[in-house]
Structures are given as structure tokens and as C-alpha cells.
Design an enzyme around this catalytic site. Structure first.
Site, PDB file in Angstrom:
ATOM      1  N   TYR A 151       0.923  -1.219  -0.054  1.00 37.42           N
ATOM      2  CA  TYR A 151       0.104   0.040   0.000  1.00 37.42           C
ATOM      3  C   TYR A 151       0.616   1.417   0.021  1.00 37.42           C
ATOM      4  CZ  TYR A 151      -3.777   3.204   0.923  1.00 37.42           C
ATOM      5  OH  TYR A 151      -4.539   4.362   0.867  1.00 37.42           O
ATOM      6  N   PHE A 191      -7.303  22.121 -24.552  1.00 40.03           N
ATOM      7  CA  PHE A 191      -7.455  20.486 -24.569  1.00 40.03           C
ATOM      8  C   PHE A 191      -8.655  20.195 -24.056  1.00 40.03           C
ATOM      9  CE2 PHE A 191      -7.287  15.981 -23.593  1.00 40.03           C
ATOM     10  CZ  PHE A 191      -7.500  15.704 -25.135  1.00 40.03           C
ATOM     11  N   ASP A 219       1.811  20.739 -20.389  1.00 39.47           N
ATOM     12  CA  ASP A 219       1.168  19.305 -20.515  1.00 39.47           C
ATOM     13  C   ASP A 219       2.385  18.618 -21.248  1.00 39.47           C
ATOM     14  OD1 ASP A 219      -0.296  17.400 -21.413  1.00 39.47           O
ATOM     15  OD2 ASP A 219      -1.935  18.637 -21.979  1.00 39.47           O
ATOM     16  N   LYS A 273       0.336   8.282 -23.426  1.00 43.12           N
ATOM     17  CA  LYS A 273       0.622   8.633 -24.745  1.00 43.12           C
ATOM     18  C   LYS A 273       2.136   8.075 -24.745  1.00 43.12           C
ATOM     19  CE  LYS A 273      -3.319  11.116 -24.271  1.00 43.12           C
ATOM     20  NZ  LYS A 273      -4.173  10.836 -23.123  1.00 43.12           N
ATOM     21  N   PHE A 277     -18.570  15.029 -26.296  1.00 38.29           N
ATOM     22  CA  PHE A 277     -18.166  13.999 -27.169  1.00 38.29           C
ATOM     23  C   PHE A 277     -18.020  12.587 -26.809  1.00 38.29           C
ATOM     24  CE2 PHE A 277     -13.551  13.426 -26.269  1.00 38.29           C
ATOM     25  CZ  PHE A 277     -13.370  14.563 -25.013  1.00 38.29           C
TER      26      PHE A 277
END
Ligand code: PM9
Length: 460
Positions: free
Chosen positions: A75, A127, A218, A261, A452
Site C-alpha cells: 500500500y 484541450f 502539458d 501517450k 463528445f
């Protein structure tokens, strides 16, 4: 005979395969109707080639899978957390790490920590999840990207750059104390994966420092951005992307990251930063919303896979093959005269749906329909990036009407072959030839947030 273009190939080979289902045209016509013409609502087993996203859809290496077997699922204080922390310090250069389950978890924590209600947040194009969290925290998003980024036909090497004049005007008009921070997406997803130059980052970083405004990177695909700097910016041709990437990060105060990504994993994210006080605040929030500060909603094995993915993704040969695969596909469409965002970007090729379906007005969702029709054509799944993704203005409730009405063909890392790309391009070209037979859509169900993902449509 000499070849026109020097070819390239991937620095890896295939060890395990996943069979794909081939479907018929009538089957796909039925499935897209059932999915309300929204490609997010298709079952993935009904998709042949899945170019919906490069997020979490990547193929991990044997090195990463071996790391999965070494997950320390304690944990608290998992050794995989410390491996990840060491790699973030080494590869990104930030001091402190807060792991999160994915990118939006990082955006949520950072937006809550840095934005006071009513403050402005500048950024180089929005974004979806990033702006949503900034607005939920009471921020007002202001786009300060260069105008060219909103025009598909214009080709320039760094089309994701911040317009320094726009940024300075914002500071002057609103006052630096009323700007929570500036977010730099590099490359800019919604603009077509377009990169930001080092020179631009240096300039905006200096202005921000002078005005006491924090720069939040980002960093989701920042290694791809580093590749573009190496290829397109003067003085960087012989510098490894690892160095370029680290230099770029050093011009920011903090980074939010979706590991799904660049880092070639299926799940994971983090915030990384240098400021102890903000780190303390984030650490106290992460335990409320994500999980303990040494796992942040991730299993130990997921942190290990992300840490190892980081080591692989920063290699020049790998990144060249990644971006050149996208470029290969871009060239196929460009040679066939398909209207696409110029120039070729990082993770995806974006079709200009306004031009492709020039007979369908934006109020009838041309990009949404094009994504649906591409699925019907040959089983390829893509994503709308236009008026549906742009959502509504939070104050007036009106639809945002972005200049860019795009369909994104996004490439998962290490997943598809060149033949998959050829077949996909052929489907797009076939559809282009009969494009004027296609009709627009009306929205029949609209969820409140990030519409979306779940909106439903019918043909008009
Ligand atoms: N991007 C994409 O497909 C997945 C979800 S939205 C359809 O492009 C940036 C630049 C992203 C991004 C996700 C996130 C959020 C932040 N910044 O999906 O929460 O492209 O891990 O990351 C998606 P998470």
C-alpha cells in the site's frame, strides 16, 4: 535505381499478435446506428483498425512486461514508485512527483491547487479535459496560440507556438495577479499535433518569470515535441531528444502528464514540479481523490511499466519511427488530394471535415459524420475533433464554434503496420470520391460534460 525517399523501419519486431475481426458493410451500418453515430460508443471488437486514440492503446515491450511481473503492490512506499520518481528526475528534471491514475487526474489536482475562482488561465489552444478541470476550478480559459494554428492549410514548422503579443496583451489587460498560470501543450493535440519551438518556450518562460506567472507544461507528448525541435529548429539537429526534452521541461515550473501517450503504457499519469509548497498541497489532495501519494491510483506494476516506457520512449531511433509512421500516412492522404491539416504532426493525421464534406454545415456536425462514415467504409475508427468536442460556453450555454472541424486518425505506438496504414488511406480516398452522397447529423442526446464521449446522433 535510386529511391525517391529514403525509407525507415521500426527498431523492434513483433512477438505477440492480437487477431482482428473483419466485418461486412451491412454489419457496420447497423453498428454505427446502434452507437448513435458516435465512434466512442462502438464496441472495440467491431472495429478493424482502431485509430480512435493513441491514449493507452500502445504495445508494451518485453522489458515493460517483465517490469509488470515485478510490481510491488504494497500500500505504501512501493519500490516501483521510487523507480518512477528516479526516472522522472533523470528524464524530465523535476524534483517532486505525484502519481495519478491518468492525465486528467493530474489536471484535476493542479487546477484545484493553482486556480482561484475568477482567475484567467492562458493556453496554446484548449484541450478537452484540461480546460474542463480549469473551468471546474473556477478558471476562465484564454487561448493565446498563434492565429495560423486555427487554419488547416497553413504549413509552418512550429504551428503550436504561443503568440507572445497575445500573451503580453492578456497580462496587461487582466493583470498578472489575475492569471493563475499558462499551460503549454507541446505538441498541441487539437491543432493537429503541431509542435512548439524551443525559442518560443524560452521567450514565454522569460515573460512569465518576469510577471510571476507559473508555466505549466502539458508534457503528455513532449518527447514527440523534442523530436520536432531536433528535426526543424536551427541548432538542434545533432542533439539527442533526451537533452532537448529535458531543456524544454526546465523552462516550466510544473508538468501534468498522461503516461498513456509518450510513455507507451495503457494507464498512468503524474504531476511533476519543483516547488515544495505546491507539492505539499498536491500530496494532501492526491490522497483524497486518487490514492496514497506513493501510488496515486495506480498499481505498482503500472508505475513500473510507465517508468520503463519512459526509458524506451526517449530513444532517438524509436521516436523517429513513431513520428515517421504518422508522416508516411500523411503523405498517402496528401498525395491523393485529401484535405488535411498541414504540416504533418506528432501523433495523428487530421482530416479537414469542413472541406471534405463542404456540403454539410457545421451545425450538422460534419466531422462527427465523417468519423462515422469512415467506420462504415472499411471498419476504421477515428475521432471527431470539432464542434462536438468544443462543447458549450460555460456562461452563455451556446455551442462553441471552433474554426477547426477535424477528424483525427490517431496512431497507437508500436501497434499497426504500414499495410494497415495503406488500407486505411484507401478507405478514406474511396469515401472522398463519393462524399457528396453523405448526409449530416442532428444531436439527439447531449451529456453535460465532455459531451463528445457520450453524445448520440441521428442522420438528418
Ligand atoms: N488525450 C486523446 O485521445 C484521450 C482522451 S480525450 C479523447 O488525445 C492532452 C494533450 C491529452 C490528453 C488526453 C490529456 C488527458 C491531457 N492532455 O486521457 O486523462 O491529449 O490520460 O489525459 C486523449 P488522460
Amino acid at each position: 535505381m535510386a529511391l525517391k525517399h529514403k525509407s525507415w523501419a521500426e527498431p523492434f519486431k513483433i512477438k505477440m499478435v492480437e487477431p482482428l475481426k473483419m466485418t461486412t458493410l451491412p454489419y457496420r451500418q447497423e453498428k454505427i446506428k446502434e452507437a448513435g453515430y458516435n465512434t466512442f460508443l462502438l464496441r472495440s471488437e467491431d472495429v478493424y483498425i482502431d485509430l480512435l486514440t493513441d491514449s493507452g492503446t500502445n504495445a508494451m515491450s518485453d522489458y515493460q512486461w517483465a517490469g509488470m511481473m515485478m510490481g510491488d503492490e504494497s500500500y505504501a512506499g512501493s519500490k516501483n514508485y521510487y523507480n518512477l520518481e528516479a526516472n522522472v528526475q533523470k528524464i524530465y528534471g523535476y524534483k517532486y512527483l505525484v502519481p495519478t491514475h491518468q492525465g486528467r487526474g493530474a489536471e484535476h489536482l493542479l487546477s484545484r491547487a493553482l486556480i482561484k475562482p475568477g482567475q484567467y488561465v492562458a493556453g496554446n489552444m484548449y484541450f478537452t479535459t484540461t480546460r474542463e478541470h480549469q473551468e471546474l476550478a473556477g478558471g476562465i480559459f484564454v487561448d493565446v496560440i498563434i492565429d495560423e494554428a486555427h487554419i488547416p492549410e497553413i504549413s509552418m514548422p512550429f504551428k503550436g507556438n504561443i503568440d507572445i503579443e497575445k500573451y503580453e496583451r492578456l497580462i496587461k489587460e487582466k493583470g498578472a495577479e489575475n492569471i493563475a498560470y499558462i499551460t503549454v501543450g507541446a505538441p498541441v493535440n487539437m491543432a493537429g499535433g503541431q509542435p512548439v519551438s524551443m525559442a518560443n518556450m524560452k521567450e514565454l518562460s522569460a515573460i512569465s518569470k518576469k510577471n510571476g506567472i507559473k508555466v505549466v507544461l502539458d508534457a503528455t507528448r513532449n518527447m514527440e515535441n523534442a523530436y520536432f525541435i531536433q528535426q526543424r529548429e536551427e541548432g538542434y539537429a545533432n542533439i539527442p531528444i533526451a537533452e532537448i526534452h529535458k531543456e524544454f521541461c526546465s523552462l516550466s515550473d510544473a508538468a501534468t502528464m498522461s503516461g498513456k501517450k509518450d510513455l507507451i503504457v495503457n494507464i498512468g499519469g503524474f504531476v511533476a514540479l519543483n516547488d515544495w509548497d505546491i507539492f505539499e498541497e498536491l500530496r494532501s489532495q492526491v490522497v483524497v481523490y486518487e490514492g496514497l501519494h506513493t501510488y496515486g491510483g495506480l498499481a505498482g506494476r503500472d508505475m513500473e511499466a510507465m517508468s520503463r516506457g519512459m526509458e524506451e520512449a526517449i530513444q532517438d531511433d524509436y521516436m523517429a519511427s513513431r513520428v515517421r509512421q504518422v508522416e508516411y500516412f500523411w503523405n498517402l492522404l496528401d498525395d491523393a488530394g485529401i484535405p488535411i491539416v498541414r504540416p504533418s504532426g506528432g501523433h495523428a493525421v487530421f482530416i479537414d471535415a469542413r472541406k471534405f464534406y463542404d456540403h454539410i454545415p457545421q451545425t450538422q456536425f460534419p466531422a462527427q459524420k465523417l468519423a462515422a462514415d469512415l467506420y462504415v467504409e472499411n471498419g476504421v475508427r477515428t475521432m471527431e475533433r470539432g464542434i462536438v468536442s468544443a462543447g458549450r460556453n460555460k456562461v452563455t450555454g451556446e455551442n462553441n464554434t471552433p474554426k477547426l472541424e477535424l477528424v483525427r486518425c490517431t496512431f497507437p505506438r508500436r501497434v499497426y503496420t504500414q499495410a494497415h496504414l495503406d488500407v486505411t488511406a484507401e478507405g478514406i480516398i474511396d469515401l472522398y470520391e463519393k462524399r457528396h452522397q453523405m448526409k449530416g447529423l442532428k444531436m439527439v442526446y447531449e451529456p453535460k460534460q465532455l459531451r463528445f464521449f457520450q453524445a448520440r446522433f441521428e442522420e438528418v
